[in-house]
Design a protein around this motif. Structure first.
Motif, PDB file in Angstrom:
ATOM      1  N   MET A 632       0.834  -1.208   0.000  1.00 22.50           N
ATOM      2  CA  MET A 632       0.000   0.000   0.000  1.00 22.50           C
ATOM      3  C   MET A 632       0.872   1.263   0.000  1.00 22.50           C
ATOM      4  O   MET A 632       0.551   2.241  -0.673  1.00 22.50           O
ATOM      5  N   ALA A 633       1.987   1.214   0.730  1.00 25.01           N
ATOM      6  CA  ALA A 633       2.911   2.364   0.718  1.00 25.01           C
ATOM      7  C   ALA A 633       3.516   2.547  -0.675  1.00 25.01           C
ATOM      8  O   ALA A 633       3.637   3.667  -1.188  1.00 25.01           O
ATOM      9  N   LYS A 748       1.416   1.859  14.662  1.00 23.86           N
ATOM     10  CA  LYS A 748       2.407   0.923  14.081  1.00 23.86           C
ATOM     11  C   LYS A 748       2.316   0.962  12.551  1.00 23.86           C
ATOM     12  O   LYS A 748       3.334   0.954  11.848  1.00 23.86           O
ATOM     13  N   LEU A 749       1.076   0.972  12.041  1.00 28.41           N
ATOM     14  CA  LEU A 749       0.880   1.019  10.583  1.00 28.41           C
ATOM     15  C   LEU A 749       1.436   2.345  10.036  1.00 28.41           C
ATOM     16  O   LEU A 749       2.087   2.365   8.978  1.00 28.41           O
ATOM     17  N   ALA A 750       1.167   3.436  10.771  1.00 28.79           N
ATOM     18  CA  ALA A 750       1.647   4.755  10.338  1.00 28.79           C
ATOM     19  C   ALA A 750       3.170   4.742  10.191  1.00 28.79           C
ATOM     20  O   ALA A 750       3.733   5.267   9.220  1.00 28.79           O
ATOM     21  N   TYR A 751       3.853   4.118  11.153  1.00 31.96           N
ATOM     22  CA  TYR A 751       5.321   4.061  11.139  1.00 31.96           C
ATOM     23  C   TYR A 751       5.809   3.337   9.883  1.00 31.96           C
ATOM     24  O   TYR A 751       6.749   3.785   9.208  1.00 31.96           O
ATOM     25  N   VAL A 752       5.126   2.224   9.541  1.00 28.43           N
ATOM     26  CA  VAL A 752       5.534   1.454   8.354  1.00 28.43           C
ATOM     27  C   VAL A 752       5.281   2.265   7.082  1.00 28.43           C
ATOM     28  O   VAL A 752       6.162   2.396   6.217  1.00 28.43           O
ATOM     29  N   MET A 753       4.073   2.828   6.959  1.00 25.38           N
ATOM     30  CA  MET A 753       3.712   3.483   5.687  1.00 25.38           C
ATOM     31  C   MET A 753       4.435   4.815   5.488  1.00 25.38           C
ATOM     32  O   MET A 753       4.587   5.279   4.363  1.00 25.38           O
ATOM     33  N   ALA A 754       4.884   5.414   6.603  1.00 27.88           N
ATOM     34  CA  ALA A 754       5.670   6.650   6.476  1.00 27.88           C
ATOM     35  C   ALA A 754       7.136   6.321   6.187  1.00 27.88           C
ATOM     36  O   ALA A 754       7.926   7.198   5.854  1.00 27.88           O
ATOM     37  N   GLY A 755       7.482   5.017   6.344  1.00 28.30           N
ATOM     38  CA  GLY A 755       8.884   4.621   6.126  1.00 28.30           C
ATOM     39  C   GLY A 755       9.746   4.938   7.334  1.00 28.30           C
ATOM     40  O   GLY A 755      10.946   5.186   7.216  1.00 28.30           O
ATOM     41  N   LEU A 763      13.880   7.890  -0.998  1.00 27.48           N
ATOM     42  CA  LEU A 763      13.604   6.704  -1.807  1.00 27.48           C
ATOM     43  C   LEU A 763      14.190   5.491  -1.095  1.00 27.48           C
ATOM     44  O   LEU A 763      15.372   5.485  -0.740  1.00 27.48           O
ATOM     45  N   VAL A 764      13.361   4.475  -0.884  1.00 23.83           N
ATOM     46  CA  VAL A 764      13.826   3.275  -0.164  1.00 23.83           C
ATOM     47  C   VAL A 764      13.510   2.018  -0.989  1.00 23.83           C
ATOM     48  O   VAL A 764      12.769   2.070  -1.972  1.00 23.83           O
ATOM     49  N   THR A 765      14.069   0.885  -0.556  1.00 23.31           N
ATOM     50  CA  THR A 765      13.798  -0.388  -1.248  1.00 23.31           C
ATOM     51  C   THR A 765      12.530  -1.023  -0.653  1.00 23.31           C
ATOM     52  O   THR A 765      12.121  -0.699   0.462  1.00 23.31           O
ATOM     53  N   GLU A 766      11.979  -1.981  -1.401  1.00 24.23           N
ATOM     54  CA  GLU A 766      10.830  -2.726  -0.868  1.00 24.23           C
ATOM     55  C   GLU A 766      11.245  -3.501   0.373  1.00 24.23           C
ATOM     56  O   GLU A 766      10.478  -3.617   1.327  1.00 24.23           O
ATOM     57  N   GLN A 767      12.475  -4.039   0.358  1.00 27.25           N
ATOM     58  CA  GLN A 767      12.933  -4.851   1.500  1.00 27.25           C
ATOM     59  C   GLN A 767      12.970  -4.017   2.780  1.00 27.25           C
ATOM     60  O   GLN A 767      12.621  -4.497   3.859  1.00 27.25           O
ATOM     61  N   TYR A 768      13.351  -2.748   2.643  1.00 32.46           N
ATOM     62  CA  TYR A 768      13.368  -1.840   3.806  1.00 32.46           C
ATOM     63  C   TYR A 768      11.963  -1.782   4.428  1.00 32.46           C
ATOM     64  O   TYR A 768      11.809  -1.892   5.652  1.00 32.46           O
ATOM     65  N   LEU A 769      10.957  -1.622   3.581  1.00 33.13           N
ATOM     66  CA  LEU A 769       9.576  -1.534   4.085  1.00 33.13           C
ATOM     67  C   LEU A 769       9.096  -2.874   4.641  1.00 33.13           C
ATOM     68  O   LEU A 769       8.365  -2.922   5.638  1.00 33.13           O
TER      69      LEU A 769
END
Length: 802
Positions: A632-633, A748-755, A763-769
């Motif tokens: 979703m992010a 917790k979801l906010a932390y993930v989706m904000a990166g 810009l980050v990798t998918e693995q980071y998320l």
């Protein structure tokens, strides 16, 4: 199929049925003209506004009110609210001339021959020759309706009977009149299957046609048996529900929903018009039914029928049941039978019938009695209502939601065993059944080379059922085309280099075996095949991850193992996306949580229109942990446009997860960002879904599919987004919209989706998320309130707000 195209239809009559049919044509992209009569007098609201009968709003009041009521009803008759724009309303005085411009006129007015004939007379003055004209009658003979009409009218006229609700029930009966052109029947048969997503059945012009003739017999026979065998309505509903592959509403609850008056109307019609029927006595109403009709206890529409909802003085809701002996309402009684206990370990409904009819208790006796009556009855209806036995089965499955038709149930018990049961009840099958056994056919159906064959009575052989070439029936190919199998999946070779991975777990949940099977399927496809479909033909695609397994690990505090299990799920989803072959997901029915994550990671989704899909993990106290939060992010990042308020875009994706939104059709899933426009597609007829998915997989492979490159360019907004989300969740909790635990999950979801709390957009990798997502999921599994939620869901099937 002829070159006839249906671009516009006119529906005459806007009652429950007419509005429902209009909505379903709008669902498939057809332009609809919905007409009804002009009101004869003003209502109070119109009088207070000083309107007259000449005002357009007044003249279209009946049709507009009826359509508005239909669109508000639950479950909705329409796939997406904006599809209602395809319906134009009008009335039969001002707008009837517009039928000259439509391709199909369908009459859905009140079930009275004289009124129908008047409607046809006025329609014929405006109808363009060659236009299809049909009646959605549920029982008036077609031959009477077209009497006195022109040659062209009669040639293009027949019955087209939808079942209510038109969107959800699949039966589409086509009933020829004396002069209907065969090309019209062929066209409607094909159109019903391909465009309307129905099971088309051409029936003979006999009272109640096929579905209602057998369905009403089945219900009336139960009405008589319930008194003879001294059963309660709860006991009958327990015996005639999901245990034998029928809807949860079983018998009496179904009658309450449909309306007792509707049932009585059809039963009376059969009793009056089928004097030769050997079971005529069963269509006569038992005393308790006559009393209920007199008392207006007609079911949901009159707030009481066989069941009645009440609220006590303390505000406690209760559903009462009717005692058929005293005709008084009483508290519901639990129904239990030893025979049913024996079927608890038998997952496949078809394998239960032998056990049920051999029961030694009241249940066993009930099944022997009711199946004997049903088998004798259906065998005697051929050739009266149809020449082909499979049409009776198709009608009962599509019109009444039975998983197996009468002849399929008889096959499951054994044809000879079924005859023995009949004998014991003093009944006998039609002579052709014994002739069939003598001719060497021991069953009504057989499967050869992936196709279903049915016994053809005149030819005395098994003949291939027509129209199967557009379908792939997994039940028929599973044994012969199996490539791999474990306790969670079967992998089948669909031919042309395409594999299918079919879930076989309870409710198709995704656990370790299913993930191992998916990985195996990708391995096999990459080595020796061209593409992979993940699809099945169960009641639902999948209800998501196996939360029982997560619960056990969390309770035992086996966090390393739990971390490994979540990583395995994530890695499998990423393999779906980054394999060397095209992957296609084919969701239908419930496709929740992990099943939604799986679909979001396929190269393409070929969804059935009736797909109820969404990320529902909040309901069990966690965030999507199978790459759904990451995805979703990523999708939000892909929709950021120059000059956009990026925070608003991200917030929409965040709310889709945070509010556990579930699309009520595949078309709504595009709004949620779960399906993607231009990539994913919708199939109206679920029976064609696997074949369509195969065609797309083959096309993608042949077009030169290239393995995608892993993403390193996902834009996350860091502190800026995190701050906004945290302020939002604080105010939601302060206003009592969410509980303290909801607040924790949302943060917790906010932390993930904000990166994370990065100081600026990065810009980050998918693995980071994925790592952030897994860490958040794992930490929530250590919370007591999450475990309470999971336990409650496992016990009751309902979410807990704590």
């Amino acid at each position: 199929m002829s070159k006839r195209r249906i671009k516009k239809v006119a529906i005459i009559g806007s009652g429950i049925m007419g509005s429902g049919i209009a909505c379903h044509f709008a669902n498939i992209g057809v332009d609809v003209l919905l007409l009804d009569i002009v009101p004869r007098e003003l209502n109070d609201k119109e009088k207070s506004k000083g309107l007259t009968l000449e005002d357009k709003g007044v003249r279209n009041r009946l049709v507009n009110d009826a359509l508005a009521t239909a669109l508000k009803s639950k479950p909705s008759p329409i796939y997406h609210p904006k599809f209602a724009n395809r319906i134009t309303t009008g009335n039969l005085e001002d707008d009837i001339a517009k039928v000259a411009n439509v391709d199909w006129i369908m009459e859905v007015v009140v079930e009275r021959l004289d009124i129908k004939q008047q409607v046809f007379e006025s329609l014929e003055k405006h109808r363009t020759p060659g236009t299809l004209i049909t009646s959605n009658t549920s029982g008036i003979p077609i031959k009477f309706m077209s009497e006195g009409r022109s040659e062209d009218f009669q040639k293009h006229f027949c019955g087209t009977h939808f079942f209510n609700p038109a969107r959800y029930l699949k039966l589409f009966e086509i009933i020829p009149g004396p002069k209907t052109d065969t090309s019209v029947l062929e066209f409607l048969n094909e159109y019903g299957e391909q465009f309307l997503g129905k099971t088309s059945v051409v029936a003979k012009d006999t009272p109640a046609f096929i579905g209602n003739r057998i369905g009403i017999f089945s219900i009336m026979s139960l009405f008589h048996a319930v008194k003879d065998m001294e059963l309660t309505i709860e006991e009958v509903d327990k015996l005639t529900g999901p245990v034998i592959g029928r809807p949860k509403s079983a018998t009496f609850r179904t009658v309450d929903v449909v309306g007792l008056d509707t049932l009585v109307h059809v039963a009376n019609g059969i009793a009056e018009n089928c004097k030769e029927d050997e079971q005529l006595e069963l269509f006569k109403l038992p005393g308790f039914i006559s009393t209920m009709v007199k008392n207006k206890w007609l079911g949901s529409k009159t707030k009481q029928g066989f069941y009645k909802k009440t609220v006590s003085a303390e505000g406690k809701k209760e559903i009462l049941s009717l005692d058929l002996n005293t005709l008084e309402y009483r508290s519901a009684q639990k129904a239990k039978f030893a025979t049913l206990e024996l079927t608890k370990t038998i997952d496949k409904v078809v394998d239960r019938f032998k056990v049920l009819v051999s029961g030694k208790d009241k249940a066993g006796k009930f099944y022997r009695k009711s199946f004997a009556a049903l088998f004798a009855y259906v065998s005697n209806r051929i050739p009266e209502i149809t020449d082909e036995l499979y049409k009776i089965d198709d009608a009962m499955k599509a019109g009444f939601g039975w998983e197996h038709g009468p002849f399929q149930i008889w096959d499951a018990i054994g044809v000879e065993a079924g005859i023995e049961i009949m004998k014991a009840e003093g009944l006998a099958p039609a002579p052709w059944v014994n002739d069939m056994l003598k001719a060497g056919s021991k069953s009504f159906y057989s499967v050869k080379e992936g196709a279903t064959y049915a016994y053809d009575i005149p030819k005395q052989t098994q003949e291939k059922i027509p129209g199967q070439d557009a379908f792939i029936i997994l039940d028929n190919i599973r044994k012969s085309n199996e490539v791999f199998k474990n306790s969670g999946v079967v992998i089948e070779d669909l031919g042309d280099g395409i594999l299918n991975c079919e879930f076989q777990s309870k409710m198709n949940t995704i656990g370790g075996d299913v993930l191992a099977g998916l990985n195996k399927a990708i391995d096999l496809a990459e080595k020796e095949y061209q593409g992979l479909i993940v699809g099945n033909q169960g009641a639902n695609f999948s209800v998501g991850a196996n939360i029982g397994m997560i619960f056990m690990m969390a309770v035992e505090q086996e966090y390393d193992e739990l971390n490994a299990a979540i990583k395995y799920f994530q890695d499998t989803m990423m393999r779906m996306r980054y394999s060397a072959i095209p992957t296609i997901s084919a969701p239908h029915g419930m496709s929740l949580g992990g099943a939604c994550e799986l679909s979001m990671h396929a190269d393409k989704v070929v969804a059935a229109a009736e797909t109820y899909i969404g990320l529902v993990e909040f309901g069990v106290g966690v965030i999507p942990g199978g790459a759904g939060s990451k995805e979703m992010a990523l999708r939000a990042s892909d929709t950021f446009r120059k000059g956009d308020v990026e925070l608003n875009t991200l917030q929409e994706y965040f709310l889709t997860i945070g509010m556990a939104k579930v699309a009520t059709s595949a078309y709504e899933a595009f709004d949620l960002g779960v399906l993607q426009k231009g990539k994913d597609i919708v199939v109206i007829n679920k029976d064609r879904q696997i074949a369509t998915a195969k065609a797309h997989a083959k096309l993608m492979a042949e077009a030169g599919y290239t393995q995608p490159v892993k993403r390193k360019d996902v834009k996350v907004l860091g502190k800026q987004a995190l701050g906004m989300f945290l302020v939002g969740t604080d105010s939601m909790e302060a206003a009592n919209y969410i509980s303290e635990h909801d607040h924790k999950i949302a943060n917790k979801l906010a932390y993930v989706m904000a990166g994370g709390d990065l100081s600026e957009p990065t810009l980050v990798t998918e693995q980071y998320l994925l790592d952030l997502e897994r860490e958040a999921f794992l930490s929530l599994c250590t919370e007591r309130k999450t475990l309470e939620r999971i336990q409650h869901m496992l016990k009751t099937g309902k979410p807990l707000r704590n």
